[in-house]
Design a protein around this motif. Sequence first.
Motif, mmCIF file in Angstrom:
data_model
loop_
_atom_site.group_PDB
_atom_site.id
_atom_site.type_symbol
_atom_site.label_atom_id
_atom_site.label_comp_id
_atom_site.label_asym_id
_atom_site.label_seq_id
_atom_site.Cartn_x
_atom_site.Cartn_y
_atom_site.Cartn_z
ATOM 1 N N CYS A 1 31.359 61.399 46.404
ATOM 2 C CA CYS A 1 31.891 62.745 46.770
ATOM 3 C C CYS A 1 32.588 63.241 46.473
ATOM 4 N N SER A 2 34.609 62.272 47.395
ATOM 5 C CA SER A 2 35.759 63.196 47.720
ATOM 6 C C SER A 2 35.953 63.316 45.587
ATOM 7 N N THR B 1 40.429 64.967 50.886
ATOM 8 C CA THR B 1 38.843 64.513 49.975
ATOM 9 C C THR B 1 38.989 63.261 50.980
ATOM 10 N N ASP B 2 38.104 62.654 51.423
ATOM 11 C CA ASP B 2 37.488 61.708 52.697
ATOM 12 C C ASP B 2 38.021 60.524 51.686
ATOM 13 N N ALA C 1 34.574 67.463 44.940
ATOM 14 C CA ALA C 1 35.147 68.147 45.461
ATOM 15 C C ALA C 1 37.000 68.564 45.054
ATOM 16 N N LEU C 2 36.929 67.102 44.319
ATOM 17 C CA LEU C 2 38.590 66.575 43.960
ATOM 18 C C LEU C 2 38.752 68.173 42.565
ATOM 19 N N ASP D 1 33.303 56.966 46.623
ATOM 20 C CA ASP D 1 33.786 58.071 46.114
ATOM 21 C C ASP D 1 33.180 58.940 45.837
ATOM 22 N N LEU E 1 42.048 59.660 41.461
ATOM 23 C CA LEU E 1 41.589 59.355 42.438
ATOM 24 C C LEU E 1 41.804 57.424 43.426
#
Length: 219
Positions: free
Chosen positions: A165-166, A191-192, A169-170, A163, A150
């Motif tokens: 939450c991203s 992702t955001d 999700a990832l 980051d 990321l």
Amino acid sequence: MALDGAYHSGLLTQGSIAASRGRATGTDPVHRGMFVRGKLLCGDVPDVPEGLQLDAPDPDPTLTYREQLEEHRSDPVCASCHVLMDPLGFALEHFDGDGRFRADDRGLPIDATGEIVASDVNGFFDGAPELAARLAESDQARACFGEAYLAFQAGRAFDPARDGCSLQALMDRFVAGELSLRELMVGMTQTDAFLYRVADQDTLPVPPLGGTGMEDDDG
């Protein structure tokens, strides 16, 4: 050339990994172990105590380098840190300072056993392939890989608050896709962290006094 699966296993035993964390005169279990602990598990390694002597042990032809490093784990001042690193690095003792396989250490038998602690896959292993197998099953190692990926794709350091939450999700997509790198790449684009940028107010350009900063030269 086919490699012996008893000693070689994926990324961990690639020559570039072992060589970049070896010494010109031999192996370096400490820095190799730091790589596994810090870069593959995202684990913290305590800072070196102030005033501690960092001299390497004097060469002793009757001992393997591993045996010469025993002081790290016998001295309580050293042991608290080195127990996290050295045993992981010993897994790569079959690879010399240039990353080439070696069957012995200057004619002496090599002990590549170790124990991984302070992780979600604690336990004993014998050699790099067994350590690699443990890491492959580690949720901690997978999350560490996702964090590094990321940060690389976002082009900035990972920020847990921004980051988190991203990353979750990832990793959900990565695991659901049976650890497919294709799914990891596609998941990143959703992702955001990829879709949005958060501007830091302290770094925004300041408009000129008396105007918006949008006027032309004739205005």
